[in-house]
Motif scaffolding. Structure first.
Motif: not given
Lengths: 744, 291
Positions: A347, A350-351, A354, B63, B67-70
């Motif tokens: 994760a 991935r950030d 990005f 996001r 975004n999968p986390n934010r």
């Protein structure tokens, strides 16, 4: 010696970075407090985990030492009337100590003969002294940030702030519990907030073992160790560190890579992880190879700074898609923990990807305007304004200081873009990549190597050691531009913040200006090694160029700031040179008297040869005489000296005594040798050797000639001679410093 | 365990430990700490135990639902235990067990992370709780709130509900979480994330300068109104308007309408309000507010 002492302060997780210092302090403070309490004891040994601070003393005396003390009272003369009857003063003194006047003794002191009482105080049993020893030791422990946890001691000092709450306390003297209580404040005490009583009960690992969380009774140091070892607590930090190192190396190899634990990127992490765990277990995990397209710096920062994971180097080059994590759990959990850790890291990566992709869509140059909204300092404006100042300054440094006009354009581009990455997403997220990221983006944009290398490294050096990064090899084609940009950035920061009134005081240096100054001097004194350049910049020229944008119309303020700044910089230069192993007296000699004219590189070169002379009798003789020269020369103000030199005619004609004529001749013959030696900055050995030869002539002068005669013409001539000699020798330094007391 | 089961489990657990189960503050706020049930209750001497869910808006983390986390808005489960029990950490760990997390089978750690809220004049000492390298909770012993030194100390436990649910459900994308049986988090919230992100990043039919001006005006009006409410001795309404200032400022900040100097000034204005509100709540003697 009879008993052994064991103290365990069971606490909630103490920050890892505090533990090494705290552990040392605990042993030291306990020893000091035992000594003050007159308890003879062997040296305490301390160790710690995040949840406990432990200190053990193998041998502690059974009783406190007796106190023998001589207490003085009134003078004998005031103690008795002429017929020998004790006065009120003597009787009162005796009564205060519970004895008859006849039991008092008489002692001689520098102030005369006095009545005195020999006091004996028997030692208490050690167990009665220990509570006060522990109370004082707990108060002694200093934390970078302390907290209130509604606790107090009945030592008269009230609340007991600590690093983290204390939850249990083992306090055993030879197996016997030493009575001790940490009380709680009335605001908190109740069903769920209780006092902490000393006991013989400890706790093992929080989660591991057959009965985690269950109390275990211990009776001795050995018992305690064994009980913890059985309950998944490795008490010795060194043992944890060793287990971790071994496992890291083995696992990296198993996964087809390697970890270099001595590398600068990993050294700090490897020192941190033992203090994060009680039972170290290293697990390996992987990540998608596609992430390897990210710059290594980004991968490493994500793993190291954000997850405390160890990146693994690939066999060939670059990184392997593998990480190692130090955990605080049992081997049977490795698989599960590793899978979860992989998901967390993925994760994060991935950030990062990005940001990497988003940032590269916009050229660095176009972020420049955004810098106008990023504040550098409230009195100095934005980073945009700082970049403008740096660009001006760096151009001058490249051309006029480093004598590399050819590098000027690249240095200016680098300075202009150096701070642009502050407006990127990546640096917004990973602040520690500032500079590095800008360099990488500049490289990606195909900017010339001297430009991107200078951006990449411009925050360096951050410390003054010869080995501190960057090394010449790291700088590639960017060595000269880097030196220019690094100097411009740091000088602008130092000068600007002094102008803004942010001068460091005592232990307060919120902007790290001392470190910035160390960086400046590291660049200047290692310039030839790092860049191959032979320029020898003077401090004054650099400071005044950096100060140009900040000049005011107020002459008093100009003088004040100038003096403060120069004082600060000279002090930092002396520090850096001393750090390089040079004697402080020699450092003072070559820096102190130079003021703005000091050339840091020359100072270093002088120091390298000066010790060859400082022990010779001839040179020391000159050093002593030079002090006199300087004192006398002070009688002739600089302006008068200069006007006398200009209009006062040939000095030789005004001198009469043979000794003074001879000294003048010495100066005139040796001066050219000096000038030649000093101009190139290469032959200070010759300079010092020449100086040493002045000794006999100077001595003879002082023996034969009286300077301060009434005749103003003769006096001025002699003072001119002194001043000339002073000027010649001061080119080397104020050599009178080498015979000064070390404490000076 | 679905997200709603997780909430029900934590609520049941803390209710059985003597907590009053409260409800979210019905305003846009950035964290459960701003709820009066935390911010005001930790002040003064009275014991209090409370737990509640707080939807928390962080404009800068929006996001666009990609975004999968934010998230622009996530959910916190907030617990306040006052005074801080000696068994605070155990109580917390037992709550994880109640949710089906076997701490002995994972790497659970308390890593130093001191919490600070400049806008609330508050700070505390504590940790982020890490489970296998993932931060799942912020655990804090409050030291100061609204500029006041606290006595007794309170324990604040802030669970990141989405994070914990993702861990329990083993999903890598927050939008794939099961909120209720057969209903995904994305189906409940994705549109909100997309639209709210567009709003806070200024993707609207209004020039950026007008967008910023509107929010600046709102801030000033809310600020003035909060001051008026405070002068009228209405502490809770004043706090509402103080929190509205804080949120409007966060939107301004996310949409890049604020320079750094100005940013500091805005934060200071909110803090001065928060400090005055805390003082009015406790009846504390007037002290000088430091900057």
């Amino acid at each position: 010696m009879s008993g052994e002492l064991l103290i365990e302060i069971g606490c909630e997780e103490m920050p890892a970075s505090w533990l090494p210092r705290l552990t040392r302090d605990l042993a030291r403070q306990l020893q000091q407090r035992l000594t003050e309490g007159r308890v003879v004891a062997s040296a305490p040994s301390a160790c710690s985990t995040p949840r406990r601070l432990v200190v053990a003393v193998a041998g502690v005396a059974e009783r406190q030492e007796a106190l023998e003390e001589l207490v003085t009272g009134p003078p004998v003369s005031a103690g008795y009337t002429p017929d020998g009857t004790p006065t009120k003063a003597a009787a009162g003194f005796a009564r205060k100590h519970g004895v008859e006047v006849s039991a008092l003794v008489e002692v001689d002191t520098p102030k005369g003969r006095y009545l005195a009482h020999q006091r004996h105080q028997a030692g208490l049993p050690t167990i009665e002294v220990l509570p006060a020893v522990l109370a004082a030791t707990l108060r002694d422990l200093a934390f970078p940030k302390q907290m209130q946890w509604d606790a107090q001691l009945d030592d008269g000092k009230g609340e007991l702030p600590f690093g983290r709450p204390i939850r249990w306390l083992v306090f055993l003297l030879d197996g016997q519990i030493v009575p001790f209580t940490i009380g709680r404040t009335s605001a908190a005490e109740g069903a769920d907030v209780a006092v902490v009583e000393a006991s013989n009960v400890t706790f093992g690992h929080r989660f591991l073992g057959s009965d985690p969380g269950e109390p275990v009774t211990v009776h001795s140091i050995a018992d305690h160790r064994a009980a913890l070892a059985e309950r998944y607590v490795v008490l010795e930090r060194d043992a944890r560190l060793e287990q971790i190192r071994t496992a890291l190396v083995a696992l990296a190899e198993e996964h087809g890579g390697a970890v270099d634990l001595a590398s600068p990127t990993l050294a700090a992490l490897v020192e941190e992880v033992p203090d994060l765990v009680e039972y170290p277990m290293v697990v390996a995990g992987g990540f998608d190879e596609a992430f390897l397209e990210l710059p290594g710096e980004v991968l490493a920062t994500t793993m190291i700074h954000h997850q405390h994971f160890f990146p693994v180097a690939a066999r060939q080059n670059g990184l392997a898609p593998t990480f190692l994590a130090v955990t605080n759990t049992a081997p049977e959990n490795a698989e599960r923990v590793s899978r979860n850790a992989e998901r967390v890291l993925a994760a994060r990566l991935r950030d990062a990807r990005f940001f990497w992709e988003a940032d590269r869509k916009v050229p660095l140059e176009s972020r420049f305007e955004r810098l106008a909204t990023v504040l550098f300092h409230k009195r100095l404006g934005s980073y945009r304004e700082k970049s403008d100042r740096m660009e001006e300054l760096v151009g001058w440094i490249a051309r006029d200081v480093l004598d590399r006009d050819d590098a000027r354009a690249d240095a200016r581009s680098a300075a202009r873009l150096a701070k642009a990455d502050l407006a990127t997403e990546m640096v917004g997220e990973f602040a520690e990549l500032q500079g590095v990221m800008g360099g990488i983006y500049a490289r990606e944009q195909q900017l010339p190597e001297p430009v991107w290398q200078a951006i990449y490294h411009h925050y360096l050096p951050v410390s003054p050691e010869p080995t501190a990064a960057p090394a010449k090899a790291d700088l590639g084609a960017g060595a000269v531009t880097w030196a220019a940009v690094a100097l411009a950035d740091k000088l602008d920061t130092i000068v600007g913040l002094f102008r803004a009134g942010e001068r460091p005081t005592g232990s307060r240096d919120p902007f790290g200006l001392r470190r910035q100054a160390h960086g400046v001097f590291k660049v200047l004194i290692d310039l030839p090694e790092l860049t191959g350049l032979s320029s020898r910049p003077s401090l004054g020229a650099l400071l005044s160029a950096a100060d140009k944008p900040f000049k005011t119309e107020d002459p008093e303020k100009e003088i004040e700031v100038g003096a403060e700044l120069l004082g600060f910089m000279l002090e930092r230069l002396q520090y850096v040179l001393e750090q390089r192993g040079h004697d402080i007296r020699n450092v003072r000699a070559v820096v102190g008297a130079m003021g703005t004219n000091v050339i840091p590189l020359d100072a270093l070169r002088k120091l390298e040869v000066l010790p060859e002379f400082t022990e010779s009798a001839e040179f020391r003789q000159l050093a002593v005489a030079f002090k006199r020269v300087r004192n006398i020369a002070r009688e002739l103000p600089v302006e008068e000296f200069e006007s006398a030199e200009a209009t006062g005619g040939e000095l030789g004609l005004s001198l009469q005594e043979p000794a003074e004529k001879e000294l003048l001749k010495e100066i005139e013959t040796r001066q050219p040798v000096f000038d030649a030696a000093l101009a190139t900055g290469k032959d200070f050995r010759r300079g010092f050797a020449e100086a040493a030869k002045f000794g006999p002539a100077v001595d003879r002068f002082f023996t034969d000639v009286f300077v301060m005669v009434d005749d103003p013409v003769v006096r001025t001539a002699r003072l001119r001679l002194m001043k000339r000699l002073e000027r010649v020798i001061l080119q080397l330094g104020d050599i009178s410093e080498i015979v000064a007391d070390a404490e000076g | 365990m679905t997200l709603q089961d997780l909430i029900a489990t934590l609520s049941g657990y803390w209710a059985s430990r003597g907590c009053l189960i409260h409800q979210p503050l019905d305003l846009e706020i950035g964290a459960g700490t701003m709820h009066p049930e935390t911010f005001l209750r930790v002040l003064g001497p009275s014991p209090w135990r409370v737990a509640y869910v707080q939807p928390s808006r962080r404009p800068a983390d929006g996001r666009f639902g990609e975004n999968p986390n934010r998230l622009f808005k996530h959910h916190q489960f907030q617990v306040i235990l006052k005074p801080a029990p000696d068994r605070s950490q155990q109580l917390y760990l037992e709550s994880l067990e109640a949710c089906g997390i076997d701490c002995g089978a994972h790497d659970v750690r308390f890593e130093e992370d001191n919490w600070e809220s400049p806008t609330l004049g508050a700070w505390g000492i504590g940790w982020q709780v890490m489970l296998d390298g993932q931060e799942i909770t912020q655990f804090t012993y409050f030291q100061q709130a609204g500029g006041q030194v606290l006595s007794p100390i309170s324990t604040e436990i802030t669970y990141g509900l989405e994070r914990i649910a993702m861990l329990l459900q083993r999903v890598d994308n927050v939008f794939d979480l099961e909120w209720a049986p057969g209903v995904k988090y994305g189906a409940v919230r994705q549109q909100e994330e997309v639209e709210q992100s567009k709003y806070v990043f200024g993707q609207v039919d209004l020039a950026p300068i007008e967008f910023a001006k509107f929010h600046r005006d709102l801030f000033d009006r809310y600020h003035a109104f909060a001051t008026m409410l405070l002068d009228s001795r209405l502490v809770l309404p004043a706090l509402d308007y103080c929190l509205k200032c804080s949120h409007v400022f966060n939107v301004l900040d996310a949409s890049s309408g604020v320079g750094v100097t100005e940013r500091t000034a805005y934060i200071l204005r909110v803090r001065q309000l928060a400090v005055a509100i805390a003082r009015a709540y406790t009846g504390a003697a007037a002290e000088d507010v430091d900057e």
